[in-house]
Design a protein around this motif. Sequence first.
Motif, short mmCIF file in Angstrom:
data_model
loop_
_atom_site.label_atom_id
_atom_site.label_comp_id
_atom_site.label_asym_id
_atom_site.label_seq_id
_atom_site.Cartn_x
_atom_site.Cartn_y
_atom_site.Cartn_z
N TYR A 1 0.01 -3.26 6.45
CA TYR A 1 -0.51 -1.90 6.35
C TYR A 1 0.03 -1.05 7.50
O TYR A 1 -0.18 -1.40 8.66
CB TYR A 1 -2.04 -1.91 6.39
CG TYR A 1 -2.63 -0.51 6.26
CD1 TYR A 1 -2.49 0.20 5.07
CD2 TYR A 1 -3.32 0.08 7.31
CE1 TYR A 1 -3.02 1.48 4.93
CE2 TYR A 1 -3.87 1.36 7.17
CZ TYR A 1 -3.71 2.05 5.98
OH TYR A 1 -4.23 3.32 5.85
N CYS B 1 0.87 -1.17 0.00
CA CYS B 1 0.00 0.00 0.00
C CYS B 1 0.91 1.23 0.00
O CYS B 1 1.49 1.57 1.02
CB CYS B 1 -0.89 0.00 1.25
SG CYS B 1 -1.94 1.45 1.29
N THR C 1 -5.64 2.14 -0.75
CA THR C 1 -5.44 2.53 0.65
C THR C 1 -6.67 2.17 1.47
O THR C 1 -6.56 1.63 2.57
CB THR C 1 -5.18 4.06 0.77
OG1 THR C 1 -4.08 4.38 -0.07
CG2 THR C 1 -4.87 4.47 2.19
N TYR D 1 -6.92 -0.20 4.64
CA TYR D 1 -7.32 0.40 5.92
C TYR D 1 -8.52 -0.35 6.52
O TYR D 1 -8.55 -0.61 7.73
CB TYR D 1 -7.65 1.89 5.69
CG TYR D 1 -8.26 2.56 6.90
CD1 TYR D 1 -7.62 2.50 8.13
CD2 TYR D 1 -9.48 3.23 6.81
CE1 TYR D 1 -8.18 3.10 9.26
CE2 TYR D 1 -10.04 3.82 7.92
CZ TYR D 1 -9.39 3.75 9.14
OH TYR D 1 -9.96 4.33 10.25
N ASN E 1 -0.10 4.21 -0.64
CA ASN E 1 -0.96 5.37 -0.31
C ASN E 1 -1.14 6.32 -1.49
O ASN E 1 -1.61 7.44 -1.31
CB ASN E 1 -0.45 6.17 0.90
CG ASN E 1 -0.46 5.35 2.17
OD1 ASN E 1 0.59 5.14 2.78
ND2 ASN E 1 -1.61 4.88 2.57
#
Length: 373
Positions: free
Chosen positions: A277, A190, A198, A202, A192
């Motif tokens: 993550y 990830c 993302t 999350y 971002n």
Amino acid sequence: MENGIPTLSQSYPMSGGDGPHSYTRNSSYQKAALESAKAKIKEAILEKLDLENPNPKPDLNVYKIADFGCSVGPNTFDVIQNVVEAIKLKHQREGTKGGNNHKRLELEFHVFFNDQPDNDFNTLFKTLPHHYHDHGVFSCAVPGSFYSRLFPRNSLHVGHTSYTLHWLSRAPEDVSNRNSPAWNKNSIQCTNLVEEVTDAYYQQFKKDIGAFLEARAQELVPGGLMIILGQCLPDDVPMIRTWKGVVTDMIGDCLVDMAKSGITSVEKAESFNLPIYFPYFSELKGVIEQNRCFSVEIMEEVKHPMEEMTLSIGFIVSKYRAIFHGVIEEHFGDGVMDELFDRFSRKLAQCPIDFKECQKDMQFFISLQRIVD
Ligand code: SAH
């Protein structure tokens, strides 16, 4: 949980044994961070561990401590040593208060080393510090995923976990699905950079950490402490701007190169996503504060002692090889590690990381206390 049945968490152990590629020999980066949080852990126990008032009242001769995601050592041994010393000190101090007769009782500790069943527990127990028994410390392994219950109700006084909760129970399904807007086509992590990716990561993180806290809430005695250390991102720093994000993408590029050379398949390289993550600090804070079973006693940044250092290529390659060993072999099969990490080493030599250009990630320290119902 799905239909009341716990979903199986996937397992990606760190590199076992005590050879040159082992986690044992390549976890000094994590060790340094633990070292800098040592005093905070001690302080949290001295000030906040409150076992005078719980119901049911525990046997205060025997303290039960668990390290969740302990790996193979030696970091877990330092952690346990620190927690044991802090509890002994607390006992000494509080035993001197009038009317309290705990001081006459010799303290003993039951230490539980938890990790996934395919963690190298043999190495852990072979290297267990010899003096444990002399100091009243008795230990055992508790294999299983910390995203479900591992201990009976009200049975632990102190829980600890470090550098673990970024390991999700699994990579979110959508990031490997070509037809999903969250398909993580260009990376193995990830970064971002893509909102849908993302968000998928999350959501999985939120679910997992919720399950972790729910399980620990049942296992810890009221007044008991859960200490969590780990790595996250400052709110304005996407993963790909940190040196760790950059090197992880480089490993992904090496896998793509290996697919182009026919060493692995394109399909395998494209469908690989790390079940990792690193949340933004505000995301982490939000998830932690949402829980109703623990009070948040401390939640703060800890400076990593190696934060300003330029790390050598050898150090980076060994660190990542020890950490990613399990997850890469599980997906690509054995026999790719030497080739992959040779390529990674060469890539790092060709495109050196500019540590000064990269943005900093964050190490966090959290101390939670089980609320007395
Ligand atoms: N706590 C140690 C090791 C961190 S490495 C230290 O600070 O050095 C992360 C460890 O978490 C690995 O050993 C991995 O197997 C373990 N882990 C990851 N997910 C887990 C899970 N769901 N249940 C139990 N252990 C897990």
